[in-house]
Scaffold this active site. Structure first.
Site, mmCIF file in Angstrom:
data_model
loop_
_atom_site.group_PDB
_atom_site.id
_atom_site.type_symbol
_atom_site.label_atom_id
_atom_site.label_comp_id
_atom_site.label_asym_id
_atom_site.label_seq_id
_atom_site.Cartn_x
_atom_site.Cartn_y
_atom_site.Cartn_z
ATOM 1 N N ARG A 1 -4.157 1.352 -3.918
ATOM 2 C CA ARG A 1 -4.582 1.969 -2.669
ATOM 3 C C ARG A 1 -6.001 1.534 -2.362
ATOM 4 O O ARG A 1 -6.822 1.353 -3.271
ATOM 5 C CB ARG A 1 -4.534 3.505 -2.772
ATOM 6 C CG ARG A 1 -3.140 4.095 -2.705
ATOM 7 C CD ARG A 1 -2.515 3.945 -1.314
ATOM 8 N NE ARG A 1 -1.182 4.550 -1.200
ATOM 9 C CZ ARG A 1 -0.046 3.873 -1.253
ATOM 10 N NH1 ARG A 1 -0.043 2.568 -1.438
ATOM 11 N NH2 ARG A 1 1.115 4.503 -1.101
ATOM 12 N N HIS B 1 -0.712 -4.560 3.828
ATOM 13 C CA HIS B 1 0.049 -3.525 3.100
ATOM 14 C C HIS B 1 1.559 -3.805 3.148
ATOM 15 O O HIS B 1 2.354 -2.984 3.624
ATOM 16 C CB HIS B 1 -0.248 -2.123 3.646
ATOM 17 C CG HIS B 1 0.170 -1.025 2.706
ATOM 18 N ND1 HIS B 1 -0.502 0.164 2.577
ATOM 19 C CD2 HIS B 1 1.180 -0.952 1.800
ATOM 20 C CE1 HIS B 1 0.098 0.919 1.668
ATOM 21 N NE2 HIS B 1 1.139 0.243 1.183
HETATM 22 P P1 NDP Z 1 3.969 5.531 -11.157
HETATM 23 O O1 NDP Z 1 3.634 6.921 -10.793
HETATM 24 O O2 NDP Z 1 5.311 5.211 -11.699
HETATM 25 O O3 NDP Z 1 2.900 4.957 -12.231
HETATM 26 C C1 NDP Z 1 1.550 5.223 -12.174
HETATM 27 C C2 NDP Z 1 0.884 4.609 -13.403
HETATM 28 O O4 NDP Z 1 -0.534 4.782 -13.305
HETATM 29 C C3 NDP Z 1 1.317 5.280 -14.710
HETATM 30 O O5 NDP Z 1 1.446 4.320 -15.730
HETATM 31 C C4 NDP Z 1 0.148 6.205 -15.007
HETATM 32 O O6 NDP Z 1 -0.032 6.485 -16.407
HETATM 33 C C5 NDP Z 1 -1.009 5.373 -14.511
HETATM 34 N N1 NDP Z 1 -2.177 6.207 -14.225
HETATM 35 C C6 NDP Z 1 -2.297 7.210 -13.320
HETATM 36 N N2 NDP Z 1 -3.528 7.745 -13.375
HETATM 37 C C7 NDP Z 1 -4.192 7.075 -14.334
HETATM 38 C C8 NDP Z 1 -5.499 7.162 -14.872
HETATM 39 N N3 NDP Z 1 -6.373 8.073 -14.421
HETATM 40 N N4 NDP Z 1 -5.829 6.322 -15.863
HETATM 41 C C9 NDP Z 1 -4.959 5.416 -16.345
HETATM 42 N N5 NDP Z 1 -3.694 5.273 -15.874
HETATM 43 C C10 NDP Z 1 -3.328 6.085 -14.882
HETATM 44 O O7 NDP Z 1 3.672 4.681 -9.854
HETATM 45 P P2 NDP Z 1 4.324 3.290 -9.396
HETATM 46 O O8 NDP Z 1 4.205 2.321 -10.499
HETATM 47 O O9 NDP Z 1 5.664 3.514 -8.827
HETATM 48 O O10 NDP Z 1 3.338 2.904 -8.182
HETATM 49 C C11 NDP Z 1 1.951 2.719 -8.411
HETATM 50 C C12 NDP Z 1 1.196 2.682 -7.102
HETATM 51 O O11 NDP Z 1 1.418 1.459 -6.435
HETATM 52 C C13 NDP Z 1 1.582 3.723 -6.060
HETATM 53 O O12 NDP Z 1 1.013 4.987 -6.348
HETATM 54 C C14 NDP Z 1 1.030 3.127 -4.791
HETATM 55 O O13 NDP Z 1 -0.314 3.533 -4.609
HETATM 56 C C15 NDP Z 1 1.064 1.623 -5.064
HETATM 57 N N6 NDP Z 1 2.086 0.944 -4.233
HETATM 58 C C16 NDP Z 1 1.664 -0.019 -3.351
HETATM 59 C C17 NDP Z 1 2.570 -0.708 -2.590
HETATM 60 C C18 NDP Z 1 2.120 -1.795 -1.700
HETATM 61 O O14 NDP Z 1 2.923 -2.329 -0.938
HETATM 62 N N7 NDP Z 1 0.866 -2.212 -1.770
HETATM 63 C C19 NDP Z 1 3.993 -0.431 -2.650
HETATM 64 C C20 NDP Z 1 4.342 0.561 -3.623
HETATM 65 C C21 NDP Z 1 3.406 1.230 -4.368
HETATM 66 P P3 NDP Z 1 1.110 7.245 -17.258
HETATM 67 O O15 NDP Z 1 2.224 6.243 -17.408
HETATM 68 O O16 NDP Z 1 0.455 7.533 -18.537
HETATM 69 O O17 NDP Z 1 1.503 8.451 -16.444
HETATM 70 C C1 OXD Z 2 4.349 2.740 -1.324
HETATM 71 C C2 OXD Z 2 3.702 1.866 -0.379
HETATM 72 O O1 OXD Z 2 3.673 3.560 -1.926
HETATM 73 O O2 OXD Z 2 4.374 1.324 0.490
HETATM 74 O O3 OXD Z 2 5.565 2.608 -1.509
HETATM 75 O O4 OXD Z 2 2.501 1.640 -0.477
#
Ligand code: NDP
Ligand code: OXD
Length: 311
Positions: free
Chosen positions: A226, A274
């Site tokens: 983000r 995005h």
């Molecule tokens: P998940 O919720 O499956 O995974 C999040 C990961 O981040 C987990 O491994 C979590 O750790 C880790 N995490 C969260 N907070 C912390 C922290 N403070 N310190 C260290 N690690 C942390 O999310 P997704 O993988 O499905 O998606 C990730 C992000 O990608 C979304 O939230 C979104 O912002 C972004 N996104 C962007 C898109 C784009 O087109 N640009 C499309 C889709 C998503 P743990 O495993 O230990 O819980």
């Molecule tokens: C998502 C995105 O979070 O599109 O799926 O960024």
């Protein structure tokens, strides 16, 4: 199994989603949300940009399927009753598109393809070397649904891959670090850093000068998490000083990125609007059907966001 599911979204095409559900999940009857529509009795809803008042119009709502992986707008929404489970999208289309995007950018940075494109524009035949992938240190922040898949993919392409998440995990061939106390070890000397973290109070502004300082001189940054995770002024300084050599940015503080923003014209920044990954309607329909089947069978749903953690 047969269940009704409301599509409440100001941007999505009802016809396209209805067709996807008809193909991939005909047991699920899609109901179109409209302002003032009474949706009592329906327990499931899917949305990305909800219509005003939908939660109040769905007093029996149990699960809200978000049509995306980033749920920061939903976990902080006090109008969503606490008993409603907020479910993050996890489906092969979204994951594979993210793998492709990150791989594209890692290869660009790894092989210096941007310099080659510039050389072509200037009609210059240049020599350029690059290390073997196993000598290229690449790190993925966030090892959830997307980060885990991306780290595996990069490892599969031979990169010396590290990962960082909140909790400890094991990914074959990837060196994994967990928790705030290990972030410096994770970052130390990385040459390409990929951010796939969710936006939470802990991750806001995490991509800043202090963090860049730990990376190898001339490292590259790929932010697909983000925009608010990035300190924009720190990035510009790091690119100017050569501490970072390039950045690939898909997400921004303000979207669409305003025309006067310096990122648009910066020679070391690639801006994409995005679109690193998006949900695939048919595979999303299938994933939602499987979740509804679980709910109907009294089983726990998967990928439920934790409102306290914020993701
Ligand atoms: P998940 O919720 O499956 O995974 C999040 C990961 O981040 C987990 O491994 C979590 O750790 C880790 N995490 C969260 N907070 C912390 C922290 N403070 N310190 C260290 N690690 C942390 O999310 P997704 O993988 O499905 O998606 C990730 C992000 O990608 C979304 O939230 C979104 O912002 C972004 N996104 C962007 C898109 C784009 O087109 N640009 C499309 C889709 C998503 P743990 O495993 O230990 O819980
Ligand atoms: C998502 C995105 O979070 O599109 O799926 O960024």
């Amino acid at each position: 199994m047969s269940a009704s599911l409301v599509l409440s979204d100001t941007g999505a095409s009802f016809a396209a989603w209805e067709s996807a559900f008809r193909k991939a999940a005909p047991e699920v009857v899609l109901v179109r949300d409209e302002p003032e529509r009474d949706l009592r009795g329906i327990r499931y809803c899917m949305t990305w940009k909800p219509l005003p008042g939908v939660y109040a119009r769905m007093p029996d709502l149990e699960a809200l399927f978000v049509l995306g992986a980033g749920v920061e707008r939903f976990v902080g929404d006090a109008t969503i009753p606490l008993q409603v489970q907020i479910v993050k999208m996890a489906e092969p289309g979204l994951t594979q598109a993210m793998e492709h995007y990150v791989l594209w950018q890692v290869l660009e940075l790894h092989r210096g393809f941007r310099a080659l494109a510039t050389a072509q524009r200037e009609v210059r035949w240049i020599d350029q070397t690059y290390p073997a992938p196993w000598d290229r240190k690449v790190g993925v922040m966030g090892l959830g649904t997307l980060g885990d898949a991306v780290a595996r993919k990069l490892q599969g392409f031979g990169f010396a891959t590290r990962g960082w998440s909140r909790s400890a995990k094991a990914i074959e061939g990837v060196t994994v670090f967990a928790g705030g106390e290990k972030i410096a070890d994770f970052l130390d000397g990385l040459e390409i850093l990929v951010c796939l973290l969710p936006l939470t109070p802990e991750t806001r502004g995490i991509l800043n000068a202090d963090l860049f300082w730990h990376l190898a001189p001339g490292a590259g940054l790929i932010n697909v998490g983000r925009g608010a995770q990035l300190n924009e002024a720190d990035l510009l300084s790091a690119l100017d000083s050569g501490q970072l050599s390039g950045a690939s940015l898909d997400v921004f503080h303000t979207e669409p990125l305003p025309a006067p923003h310096p990122f648009w014209r910066h020679p070391k920044i690639l801006v994409t609007p995005h679109l690193a990954s998006d949900v695939d309607p048919e595979s999303s329909a299938l994933a939602i059907r499987q979740q509804i089947e679980r709910a109907e069978a009294g089983q726990a749903l998967e990928h439920v966001a934790d409102r306290k953690r914020g993701y």
